[in-house]
Design a protein around this motif. Structure first.
Motif, PDB file in Angstrom:
ATOM      1  N   ILE A   1     -49.842   5.827 -17.646  1.00 23.38           N
ATOM      2  CA  ILE A   1     -50.792   6.015 -16.535  1.00 23.38           C
ATOM      3  C   ILE A   1     -51.267   7.459 -16.483  1.00 23.38           C
ATOM      4  CG2 ILE A   1     -51.046   5.940 -14.036  1.00 23.38           C
ATOM      5  CD1 ILE A   1     -49.018   3.651 -14.006  1.00 23.38           C
ATOM      6  N   VAL A   2     -50.336   8.407 -16.605  1.00 22.83           N
ATOM      7  CA  VAL A   2     -50.704   9.821 -16.555  1.00 22.83           C
ATOM      8  C   VAL A   2     -51.562  10.196 -17.762  1.00 22.83           C
ATOM      9  CG1 VAL A   2     -49.790  12.171 -16.607  1.00 22.83           C
ATOM     10  CG2 VAL A   2     -48.701  10.449 -15.171  1.00 22.83           C
ATOM     11  N   THR A   3     -51.208   9.677 -18.931  1.00 25.50           N
ATOM     12  CA  THR A   3     -52.001   9.958 -20.128  1.00 25.50           C
ATOM     13  C   THR A   3     -53.441   9.467 -19.966  1.00 25.50           C
ATOM     14  OG1 THR A   3     -50.037   9.805 -21.530  1.00 25.50           O
ATOM     15  CG2 THR A   3     -52.169   9.591 -22.613  1.00 25.50           C
ATOM     16  N   ALA A   4     -53.618   8.275 -19.400  1.00 29.58           N
ATOM     17  CA  ALA A   4     -54.958   7.745 -19.167  1.00 29.58           C
ATOM     18  C   ALA A   4     -55.741   8.607 -18.181  1.00 29.58           C
ATOM     19  CB  ALA A   4     -54.870   6.308 -18.661  1.00 29.58           C
ATOM     20  N   THR A   5     -55.055   9.142 -17.166  1.00 28.93           N
ATOM     21  CA  THR A   5     -55.724  10.017 -16.206  1.00 28.93           C
ATOM     22  C   THR A   5     -56.124  11.336 -16.849  1.00 28.93           C
ATOM     23  OG1 THR A   5     -54.385   9.030 -14.452  1.00 28.93           O
ATOM     24  CG2 THR A   5     -55.539  11.064 -13.923  1.00 28.93           C
ATOM     25  N   VAL A   6     -55.290  11.863 -17.747  1.00 22.49           N
ATOM     26  CA  VAL A   6     -55.632  13.095 -18.460  1.00 22.49           C
ATOM     27  C   VAL A   6     -56.872  12.885 -19.324  1.00 22.49           C
ATOM     28  CG1 VAL A   6     -54.851  14.717 -20.230  1.00 22.49           C
ATOM     29  CG2 VAL A   6     -53.280  13.976 -18.437  1.00 22.49           C
ATOM     30  N   GLN A   7     -56.976  11.733 -19.967  1.00 25.49           N
ATOM     31  CA  GLN A   7     -58.109  11.442 -20.830  1.00 25.49           C
ATOM     32  C   GLN A   7     -59.383  11.149 -20.061  1.00 25.49           C
ATOM     33  OE1 GLN A   7     -56.618   8.181 -23.167  1.00 25.49           O
ATOM     34  NE2 GLN A   7     -55.333   9.493 -24.466  1.00 25.49           N
TER      35      GLN A   7
END
Length: 315
Positions: free
Chosen positions: A162-168
């Protein structure tokens, strides 16, 4: 994988060492705003050192539940601190950093402390445990549902994913689903950590206290462990809140040592800012009456449900 291990270790070190300092900063901010000098940001560390030097005392009639509760509370908090994406999204414990597993670990620590309060057989212990379970029954579903709203667009309940998707894609943070989930998570974070307006961590008034009622019988190293674990839970939850909705500086899977150090600095800054904002809010807010607390938490659960609905219909 090596950088992931280093990142997880850094997370635990920052949480363990910085949690008492965060509490000290928040107390100092409150003291300044209330016109007092304050004891200084290092006072929580001095209190912990004093308690650790005292002789452990166990109330008569208590069993192994009372003695194990502080260890279980601290242990579950450390596991959560190592698993959730605070510094890096490439933790080797990413399999444990599932939404449901993290929520269960937080609940396990709260239940252990409540059982420890019940084991004393005192009126205060039973009262605090009853109130804690009431809050827990409303808080944990809200954490699950609000974070589930963020996981819908990702297709995974892994917090790292989830955090990785938000960073992207940072623009997803300003979507209606994310804003509703952020408000819901902020409210339950305050409730889970026993802050105003849900609970007052500095009171011993029996009509209002929740957390303090369960730990009145603890003393010495056991009390130090409980206080330390409570401070770590506050740091972890504020860190998780910042990672989910403002993941600036979090290191990725291919990050180097420099990126991890930058991520640590970013984590300290974000959690510090959230702690100061929370402390300022506590100065200007009054504690809710106990029977109003379920209404507040039910409202946060409704916001989480709206966030899930928005994730489906506005995707």
């Amino acid at each position: 994988m090596v950088m992931g291990v280093i990142g997880a270790v850094l997370q635990v070190i920052v949480v363990v060492a910085g949690a008492p300092l965060l509490v000290g900063v928040m107390r100092q901010v409150r003291a300044r705003l209330e016109g007092r000098a304050g004891a200084g940001v290092w006072q929580p560390w001095r209190d912990l050192r004093k308690l650790m030097r005292k002789e452990p005392i166990t109330p008569h009639g208590t069993g192994w539940v009372f003695r194990v509760a502080p260890l279980l509370l601290a242990g579950t908090t450390l596991v959560v601190a190592a698993a959730v994406p605070l510094v890096t999204t490439a933790s080797p414990m990413d399999g444990v950093a599932d939404l449901f597993a993290v929520t269960a670990l937080l609940a396990l620590g709260s239940v252990a402390l409540a059982l420890g309060g019940l084991d004393t057989g005192t009126a205060f212990g039973g009262m605090g445990a009853s109130r804690e379970m009431t809050v827990l029954a409303l808080v944990e579903p809200t954490i699950l549902v609000s974070t589930f709203a963020l996981s819908i667009r990702v297709g995974s309940t892994s917090l790292g994913t989830i955090v990785t998707a938000t960073v992207q894609d940072p623009l997803t943070v300003i979507s209606p689903a994310s804003l509703l989930a952020a408000v819901a998570l902020a409210i339950v974070t305050i409730a889970e950590t026993g802050r105003i307006p849900v609970d007052n961590p500095s009171t011993h008034l029996e009509l209002t206290m929740i957390h303090e009622a369960m730990v009145l019988e603890y003393a010495g190293p056991d009390l130090a462990l409980v206080e330390w674990a409570s401070a770590m839970r506050l740091s972890v939850l504020l860190g998780l809140l910042s990672s989910l909705f403002f993941p600036l500086g979090i290191a990725g899977a291919d990050a180097g040592v420099l990126a991890l150090l930058v991520a640590v600095i970013a984590l300290v800054a974000k959690v510090g800012v959230l702690g100061v904002v929370l402390a300022v809010g506590e100065v200007f807010m009054a504690k809710l009456r106990l029977f109003r607390v379920p209404e507040l938490l039910a409202g946060s659960f409704l916001l989480a449900l709206l966030a899930v609905a928005a994730s489906f219909f506005l995707a």
